[in-house]
Write an enzyme that holds these catalytic residues in place. Sequence first.
Site, mmCIF file in Angstrom:
data_model
loop_
_atom_site.group_PDB
_atom_site.id
_atom_site.type_symbol
_atom_site.label_atom_id
_atom_site.label_comp_id
_atom_site.label_asym_id
_atom_site.label_seq_id
_atom_site.Cartn_x
_atom_site.Cartn_y
_atom_site.Cartn_z
ATOM 1 N N HIS A 54 0.829 -1.188 0.000
ATOM 2 C CA HIS A 54 0.000 0.000 0.000
ATOM 3 C C HIS A 54 0.870 1.246 0.000
ATOM 4 C CE1 HIS A 54 -3.979 -1.889 1.641
ATOM 5 N NE2 HIS A 54 -3.563 -2.446 0.516
ATOM 6 N N GLU A 56 0.863 3.749 1.904
ATOM 7 C CA GLU A 56 1.336 4.123 3.239
ATOM 8 C C GLU A 56 2.592 3.352 3.626
ATOM 9 O OE1 GLU A 56 -3.200 4.569 3.344
ATOM 10 O OE2 GLU A 56 -1.698 3.312 2.372
ATOM 11 N N CYS A 85 -6.186 2.029 5.618
ATOM 12 C CA CYS A 85 -6.874 0.817 6.072
ATOM 13 C C CYS A 85 -6.374 0.490 7.482
ATOM 14 C CB CYS A 85 -6.606 -0.330 5.110
ATOM 15 S SG CYS A 85 -4.911 -0.985 5.174
ATOM 16 N N CYS A 88 -2.594 -0.519 7.662
ATOM 17 C CA CYS A 88 -1.680 0.604 7.442
ATOM 18 C C CYS A 88 -1.723 1.574 8.614
ATOM 19 C CB CYS A 88 -2.038 1.327 6.146
ATOM 20 S SG CYS A 88 -1.600 0.395 4.654
#
Length: 211
Positions: A54, A56, A85, A88
């Site tokens: 991701h 992040e 999410c 993360c």
Amino acid sequence: MALLTAETFSLQFNNKRCVSKPYYPRKALLCYQLTRQNGSTPTRGYLKNKKKHHAEIRFIKKIESMGLDETQCYQVTCYLTWSPCPSCAGELVDFIKAHHHLTLRIFASRLYYHWLGHYQEGLLLLCGSQVPVEVMGLREFTDCWENFVDHEEPPSFNPSEKLEELDKNSRAIKRRLESIKQSRSVDVLENGLRSLQLGPVTPSSSRRNSR
């Protein structure tokens, strides 16, 4: 520094509730700005989701790779198309706890699965760990537009109108985020009252009064 195209900004930071035709996927983008306490030129960049990574997580790895001087303080501001999410969110909290010389602020254009309790807990975890999460407003959209978008080619839309539209749409999203934060405040109050043995508190009635 690589810059976003005006079209990418318009499509991906679009915060309307639903995408209108022609439909397109709303991807996860993260624009970051790192500012040193000594006032030197900020470091900027943007990242997007990759398979199994991701944006992040890529951001965390990017900052760690910079080898920042731990004797200096740094302010990092992130503009995300989607809020983090739960996984993360936990990684970001651990990252900030391990790097006391960094201060992180997160602004999101949209809330990711905000109706699910697990995702709400991720947002609350960040806010409770000194990583404030807010919804982007006119100031943040304007800063993102000015500093992360390539302006060499004129956009196919009026930037002022687009920024005002984004700001208008963000108001309902801000109310939703505040509602999520408020629900946690009510739960904390109820648990505190129970611990003082002041008798049971009816969740439905307390939440009704808090609105």
